[in-house]
Design an enzyme around this catalytic site. Structure first.
Site, mmCIF file in Angstrom:
data_model
loop_
_atom_site.group_PDB
_atom_site.id
_atom_site.type_symbol
_atom_site.label_atom_id
_atom_site.label_comp_id
_atom_site.label_asym_id
_atom_site.label_seq_id
_atom_site.Cartn_x
_atom_site.Cartn_y
_atom_site.Cartn_z
ATOM 1 N N CYS A 114 0.808 -1.217 0.000
ATOM 2 C CA CYS A 114 0.000 0.000 0.000
ATOM 3 C C CYS A 114 0.845 1.273 0.000
ATOM 4 O O CYS A 114 0.358 2.339 -0.381
ATOM 5 C CB CYS A 114 -0.947 0.002 1.201
ATOM 6 S SG CYS A 114 -2.102 -1.384 1.208
ATOM 7 N N HIS A 251 -3.279 7.309 1.776
ATOM 8 C CA HIS A 251 -3.674 5.977 1.327
ATOM 9 C C HIS A 251 -5.084 5.720 1.845
ATOM 10 O O HIS A 251 -5.371 5.898 3.033
ATOM 11 C CB HIS A 251 -2.704 4.940 1.876
ATOM 12 C CG HIS A 251 -3.178 3.530 1.730
ATOM 13 N ND1 HIS A 251 -3.670 3.040 0.545
ATOM 14 C CD2 HIS A 251 -3.251 2.508 2.625
ATOM 15 C CE1 HIS A 251 -4.031 1.786 0.718
ATOM 16 N NE2 HIS A 251 -3.786 1.439 1.969
ATOM 17 N N ASN A 281 -10.091 0.022 -0.504
ATOM 18 C CA ASN A 281 -8.633 0.046 -0.412
ATOM 19 C C ASN A 281 -8.067 -0.554 -1.705
ATOM 20 O O ASN A 281 -8.143 -1.756 -1.924
ATOM 21 C CB ASN A 281 -8.183 -0.766 0.802
ATOM 22 C CG ASN A 281 -6.682 -0.749 1.011
ATOM 23 O OD1 ASN A 281 -5.913 -0.384 0.122
ATOM 24 N ND2 ASN A 281 -6.250 -1.148 2.194
#
Length: 324
Positions: A114, A251, A281
């Site tokens: 990520c 993020h 996500n």
């Protein structure tokens, strides 16, 4: 004069298949309300069976080239952040070269889960500052739907697929923090925390890709502290403060992590770019997706100071201070 890596184009791509929270209610002990309250996610996009990470990345690249008024052979290099490549090798970047008809230059992938796009931006910036390239396509692209355990309600409802891209160009600046472009970066990792977020397979272990595993509560406790710390470090390197930031571009993992980090930094939520509700996500794709959506919507304007920060498996985390 000082050389800077300046954003001259942006774009993103999301698969057509939009999956609302309610789609999980028939197969899991969950609900739309449960998912929203714990993550802020309302929907996400899943790739079609014949869509691969390189396909998503290529579409985002084409959008960024169009936005910049450039063609593929104006680009010297492609750096792609992904944890879900089409194949073990070759790289997704070389596949994108072919898909966008880029006949020169070079490309490679970066893997920091990520945090991947922050790492990719920093790598591309280094290539520009060293004179290796003048224009670089930096892409975050993921098909995390391929590595979900659909029986694990704690993880499979959180992730989605997508891609975002920026084009960085070498331009001269004055050398102070009013310059456009990448002003600073801060990268970190700590392998002692690897069991908090990982995939239980790989080429040299199981011989297959495996499924995503996550210790959500433990990861949450690490995330807010580390994200705030790396954001502070990136700002401090160029003599900037929280009040100088126009937009935090985090993020997009979980609304509670985003809110907690913003609070720790003393930045109100109306100065945070949010896409987690629409995309879930998307790992390395989430920051470039958010930047592209933010710019396309008119929120992010030329001259705005954007602070991008992310944490992912490794653990790996970092931040980039970027003046749009």
């Amino acid at each position: 004069m000082t050389l800077r890596s300046v954003v001259v184009g942006y774009g993103h791509y999301l698969p057509e298949n939009v999956v609302p929270n309610s789609a999980f209610e028939d197969t899991l002990e969950t609900s739309d309300e449960w998912i929203r309250s714990r993550s802020g996610i309302e929907r996400r996009h899943f790739s079609a069976k014949d869509q691969h990470t390189s396909d998503l990345a290529a579409e985002a690249a084409k959008a960024a080239l169009q936005n910049a008024g450039l063609v593929a052979d104006d680009i010297d290099a492609i750096v792609i952040a992904t944890s879900t490549p089409d194949l073990t090798f070759p790289s997704v970047a070389t596949m994108v070269q072919e898909k966008i008809n880029m006949t020169q230059g070079f490309g490679f992938d970066v893997q920091a889960v990520c945090a991947g796009f922050v790492y990719a931006l920093t790598t591309a910036n280094g290539l520009i500052l060293s004179g290796q390239a003048k224009r670089i396509l930096v892409i975050g692209a993921e098909t995390f739907s391929r590595i979900m355990d659909w029986t694990d309600r704690a993880t499979c409802v959180l992730f989605g697929d997508g891609a975002g891209a920026l084009i960085l160009e070498a331009q001269e600046g004055s050398g102070d923090n009013s310059d456009r472009g990448i002003l600073s970066a801060d990268l970190n990792s700590d392998g002692r925390y690897k069991d908090m977020l990982f995939v239980d397979g790989g080429v040299s272990t199981t011989g297959h890709s495996g499924k995503l595993r996550m210790q959500g509560n433990a990861l949450f406790r690490q995330a807010v502290e580390k994200l705030a710390s790396t954001a502070d470090a990136a700002l401090e390197k160029v003599g900037l403060a929280h009040e100088d930031v126009d937009w935090i571009v985090p993020h997009q993992a979980n609304i509670r992590i985003i809110q907690g980090t913003a609070k720790k930094l003393g930045v109100p939520m109306d100065r945070v770019i949010l896409t987690v509700q629409d995309h879930g996500n998307t790992s390395a794709a989430s920051i470039p997706l958010a930047l592209s959506v933010g710019a396309a919507s008119g929120k992010i304007k030329q001259g705005d100071l954007c602070l991008a920060e992310a944490i992912g498996g490794g653990l790996a985390w970092g931040a980039v201070a970027l003046r749009w």
